[in-house]
Design a protein around this motif. Structure first.
Motif, mmCIF file in Angstrom:
data_model
loop_
_atom_site.group_PDB
_atom_site.id
_atom_site.type_symbol
_atom_site.label_atom_id
_atom_site.label_comp_id
_atom_site.label_asym_id
_atom_site.label_seq_id
_atom_site.Cartn_x
_atom_site.Cartn_y
_atom_site.Cartn_z
ATOM 1 N N ARG A 20 48.096 25.613 28.512
ATOM 2 C CA ARG A 20 47.780 26.984 28.801
ATOM 3 C C ARG A 20 46.452 27.223 28.657
ATOM 4 O O ARG A 20 46.149 28.165 29.715
ATOM 5 N N TYR A 21 45.486 26.668 28.251
ATOM 6 C CA TYR A 21 44.284 26.820 28.560
ATOM 7 C C TYR A 21 43.581 26.441 29.821
ATOM 8 O O TYR A 21 42.768 27.304 30.427
ATOM 9 N N LYS A 23 45.642 26.529 32.455
ATOM 10 C CA LYS A 23 46.109 27.694 33.151
ATOM 11 C C LYS A 23 45.039 28.881 33.192
ATOM 12 O O LYS A 23 44.741 29.319 34.137
ATOM 13 N N GLU A 24 44.416 29.130 32.045
ATOM 14 C CA GLU A 24 43.681 30.216 31.902
ATOM 15 C C GLU A 24 42.470 30.195 32.747
ATOM 16 O O GLU A 24 41.861 30.652 33.444
ATOM 17 N N PHE A 27 43.290 30.263 36.529
ATOM 18 C CA PHE A 27 43.382 31.856 37.041
ATOM 19 C C PHE A 27 41.971 32.358 37.032
ATOM 20 O O PHE A 27 41.733 33.076 38.056
ATOM 21 N N ARG A 28 41.057 32.417 35.996
ATOM 22 C CA ARG A 28 39.973 32.722 35.887
ATOM 23 C C ARG A 28 38.943 32.317 36.987
ATOM 24 O O ARG A 28 38.333 33.225 37.663
ATOM 25 N N PHE A 30 40.232 31.340 40.137
ATOM 26 C CA PHE A 30 40.843 32.073 41.069
ATOM 27 C C PHE A 30 40.175 33.543 41.245
ATOM 28 O O PHE A 30 39.777 33.739 42.332
ATOM 29 N N GLY A 31 40.034 34.291 40.302
ATOM 30 C CA GLY A 31 39.207 35.488 40.183
ATOM 31 C C GLY A 31 38.114 35.308 40.788
ATOM 32 O O GLY A 31 37.520 36.131 41.824
ATOM 33 N N LEU A 32 37.196 34.310 40.192
ATOM 34 C CA LEU A 32 35.653 34.233 40.571
ATOM 35 C C LEU A 32 35.732 33.696 42.039
ATOM 36 O O LEU A 32 34.905 34.173 42.827
#
Lengths: 424, 463
Positions: A20-21, A23-24, A27-28, A30-32
């Motif tokens: 999960r980390y 994935k976290e 995801f972060r 991707f945003g950046l």
């Protein structure tokens, strides 16, 4: 032990945690990545425009010894003299061993056709130079310019480039003699449009933009503010005001080209206004920027606290006096900020102006709002369509000028907002 | 033109004179004792009322003349023509009127002047001279008359302020109706020309025709003389380019908005947001140049390296750049709706042990989805109506294809190509541009209305 037989919830959670980390983090990232992509696009846009355009601020000029032969000039008809022949004669003198019509013609092509106009202006402004020999810097042809700037490669077969081997050798000799130099391109800022890249400038378009924006500002600011004042301060809540509001919101989202269709059908065909005129362009852009100004002005009026209104009314001011003496001055910075942003939009707008004929080829710098003219973005569009290589750098340079205007307008708006922003 | 601005300047001078006179009279009427306290309004209002009544009637006369003078003078000048020239069909009469106008403007070479027409043009010029003088007389006497009428009636009891305020308020109402007039103007202009177009070409041929080649032949016997006006390929091209644009802009814009509102610290936000705004402020003609100069050759070269044949005006290049253009649009709208999701929902999710990304994916996005959809619809309407990028980077030929590497054309490109340059307002070739404009207006209007409805409806749920 209990945990031997049955796995606890905690264990389940812990087992999944690493995944999960991960994935976290992903995801972060991707945003950046999205932010970095946008910034990179913007950077690429600016860098490619600047890389293409900075060379346009220099123009190759050629130093010629011009004999202003007194016999060739008739003092009463200075314009009738053959200035092109003066340029040709001095080119022949530089290269006395160029023989044959074809070669000579190639030689003459190294100087711009605008060289003769420059000589004509010189003679017209000072007739005393007739009979003397002067060293004059004259514009070189755009192909020579491109060659010196490195856009026309030297080491390709003759058939693959626009300059012949002979021309290249002449250019080399001229450069060696110090007769061919890159100088600051004043023409670009002082001339109107031209078919010849070395004679083309943005002044006509810039003045056209100025006239168009002036008409837009004179109409849209008062009308926008008046509408905002009516809707915020006077309008009763009824169907009619609802209709106005719905209309304003929808107009803000109507594609700009549709405003151009309106201008063509109503202003040109029904009212018979002149084509290509900044007046009509300004009218169309007024209708386009009104929603922006109205929305900003209303927000600004709303932010004035009601206590000020009530205090004014309390000391006996009429509603109109409370508005004109107290509320409007306080709301003015916000309204002006919105107006500047609307003007910046109008300055960058192209499509509706194509519809009303501001896309014509116009050499003269316009002198009034009814003269045919073009505007900066349309000039950029016209040049981008031109096949000559030299127009690519001029397009980029015109874009740099336009962006400089836009950025300073927006910076001014931000400055106004910072300076006059008030927290009540 | 010179003399009209001159007239307006004189009017301005008259108005300021009227203002001063009105104010002075009010002062003198108030007498010595109580000063201006005896007056109903402050003295300036009396001056203003005089000035307003000086300007208004004159402006009405002036505006009427500006709008109607040309029509009146032309019809008068045409009456002076010999009878044989007056019994022409309306088309020929229109031609004559055009010639006359050109003569009056002096834009005809001297050798092809018809002497009779020249006579009429001289007549026109003469009448125009007289008209200008008459205009000056009527305008300024109206100004002076109404101003002095008000001036005479000035008395301490006169409710000058109320009058002035009433006039200003009427002005405000008139200004606010301009938004409605604009919409009506847009609708009428595209609808009227479209109706004329549909008299030439049936609606069904336009909406469902599969072939688009609006070039009309000059002579009837030439090949392809009829032109075909099927809008399907044009619409397909529009939707393809907008689709490519949205598939670039929605993921990037959405992720950027999520990062900025959920992850980024205030430092990152303080420079990332202005950059997004700059991206939104770049004029579309610049994007178009960028697409044609940098992106399209890049796509073509990389396509060739992969062994694909890519058109130099591929839909992909235009769509990609359009996508970049609407990234800030998507991200700022998504930012708004994500920020509107109540903090309590986030805290609830964190309390259950969810990570930040799980909270975003399972709580925030579902909650904000309607708003995001609304934002995407608005972005789609923007993409469909975008003009300059496609004019400069997309093609002209209307191919009905699903391959983004080929050339397609869009509604806006066709409108521009059909209306720039020579226009004949009796040929379907020019009129079809207005039919396309009507289509564009309807599609974007529907998208906007639906989007605004969705956004508004779901915003209320959290308020």
């Amino acid at each position: 032990m209990n945990s031997d037989k049955k796995e606890s919830t905690m264990d389940k959670v812990n087992r999944g945690l690493a995944k999960r980390y991960r994935k976290e983090r992903r995801f972060r990232l991707f945003g950046l990545g999205a932010i970095i992509t946008s910034v990179a696009f913007l950077g690429l846009l600016f860098v490619s425009i600047a890389a293409n355009g900075w060379t346009a601020f220099q123009q190759t000029e050629i130093l010629l010894d011009i004999h202003f032969d007194a016999e060739k000039f008739d003092v009463d008809a200075l314009a009738a003299a053959d200035y092109g022949a003066l340029v040709k004669a001095s080119m022949r003198e530089l290269f006395p061993n160029v023989k044959g019509r074809q070669d000579k013609r190639k030689l003459y092509k190294l100087a711009s056709t605008g060289a003769s106009y420059a000589l004509q202006d010189m003679v017209a402004s000072d007739t005393s130079i007739i009979g003397t020999t002067r060293k004059v810097w004259l514009p070189a042809d755009d192909e020579v310019d491109m060659f010196l700037k490195g856009y026309i490669p030297r080491d390709v077969p003759e058939s693959d480039r626009r300059l012949t081997d002979k021309q290249v050798s002449w250019i080399d000799q001229l450069v060696a003699d110090g007769r061919l130099e890159k100088k600051f391109n004043m023409t670009f800022f002082t001339a109107g449009d031209s078919r010849e890249p070395e004679l083309a400038g943005i002044r006509g378009a810039a003045v056209g933009s100025l006239f168009t924006l002036a008409v837009t500002l004179l109409l849209s600011f008062p009308i926008g503010v008046a509408t905002a004042v009516y809707l915020e301060e006077f309008a009763p809540k009824n169907k009619w005001t609802d209709l106005i509001e719905v209309n304003i919101n929808n107009l803000a989202a109507v594609p700009s080209i549709v405003f151009g269709l309106l201008g063509l059908a109503v202003f040109l065909n029904v009212f018979g206004m002149p084509r290509s005129a900044p007046l009509v362009g300004g009218l169309v852009l007024t209708l386009m920027t009104l929603p922006t100004i109205i929305i900003a002005s209303r927000a600004s009026l709303k932010s004035v606290p009601p206590s000020i209104r009530e205090a004014a009314l309390g000391v006996g001011a009429s509603k109109m006096q409370a508005i004109t003496h107290h509320i409007l001055p306080l709301a003015m910075p916000g309204m002006m900020t919105g107006t500047i942003i609307g003007m910046a939009q109008a300055l960058g707008e192209t499509a509706p102006l194509l519809m009303i004929g501001m896309v014509a080829f116009i050499v003269d710098v316009p002198g009034s709002v009814t003269d045919p003219s073009t505007v900066l973005p349309v000039q950029i569009y016209l040049w981008a369509d031109s096949p000559e290589r030299a127009f690519v750098e001029r397009t980029s340079a015109a874009i740099m000028v336009l962006l400089a205007f836009l950025i300073s307008m927006n910076a001014f708006a931000v400055f106004m907002r910072r300076k006059f922003e008030r927290r009540w | 033109m010179m003399s009209s601005s001159f007239y307006l300047l004189i009017l301005l001078a008259l108005a300021s004179f009227a203002y001063m006179q009105g104010k002075r009279r009010a002062f003198s009427l108030s007498g010595t004792g109580g000063g201006s306290r005896k007056l109903h309004s402050r003295p300036g209002y009396y001056g203003m009322l005089t000035a307003v009544w000086c300007v208004l009637p004159a402006l009405l006369v002036f505006g009427f003349w500006m709008v109607c003078s040309d029509t009146i003078l032309t019809s008068l000048a045409m009456k002076t023509l010999p009878a044989s020239m007056q019994e022409l069909s309306s088309d020929q009469a229109n031609l004559l009127v055009n010639d006359l106008r050109n003569l009056v403007a002096g834009s005809v070479a001297a050798r092809d002047i018809n002497p009779v027409l020249q006579e009429a043009a001289n007549q026109y010029r003469g009448m125009e001279q007289i008209g200008r003088i008459a205009l000056a007389v009527v305008m300024f006497s109206a100004a002076l008359f109404s101003a002095s009428l008000v001036y005479m009636r000035i008395s301490p009891e006169m409710r000058a302020r109320n009058h002035v305020e009433k006039i200003v308020q009427i002005g405000l109402v008139l200004c606010s109706t301009i938004a409605i007039l604009t919409t009506i103007g847009i609708v009428l202009s595209v609808v009227f020309e479209s109706i004329r177009y549909f008299q030439h070409v049936p609606v069904s041929d336009f909406l469902f025709g599969m072939k688009w080649s609006p070039q009309m032949a000059m002579r009837a016997d030439q090949a392809g003389s009829s032109g075909s006006f099927g809008a399907v390929p044009v619409l397909a091209g529009t939707f393809m380019i907008s689709g490519i644009a949205l598939s670039v802009a929605v993921p990037i814009g959405l992720m950027a908005a999520i990062y900025l509102s959920e992850y980024a610290n205030s430092h990152v936000r303080s420079w990332a947001k202005p950059i997004m705004e700059v991206l939104a402020g770049v004029p579309t003609v610049v994007y178009g140049f960028f697409a044609a100069l940098v992106v399209a050759p890049f796509i073509r070269n990389s396509g060739e390296m992969l062994g694909l044949s890519v058109s130099s005006e591929s839909a992909l290049a235009a769509g990609l750049v359009m996508g970049i253009m609407i990234i800030p649009f998507v991200s700022s709208l998504s930012d708004d709706v994500i920020n509107a999701v109540p903090q309590a929902m986030r805290d609830g999710s964190y309390g259950l042990g969810a990570t930040k990304s799980e909270t975003i994916k399972n709580v925030i996005i579902p909650a904000a989805l309607p708003g995001i959809v609304g934002g995407v619809l608005l972005a789609a309407s923007r993409a469909i109506g975008e003009t300059m990028i496609v004019v400069m980077a997309a093609g002209l030929s209307a191919n009905l294809t699903a391959n983004p590497l080929e050339t397609v054309t869009t509604v806006t490109v066709q409108i521009v190509t059909l209306l720039v340059g020579d226009q004949e307002f009796d040929s379907p070739k020019t009129l079809v541009a207005f039919a396309l404009g009507l289509l564009l207006f309807i599609v974007t209007l529907v998208l906007n209305v639906v989007a605004l409805y969705i956004v508004r409806k779901y915003r209320e749920e959290y308020e």
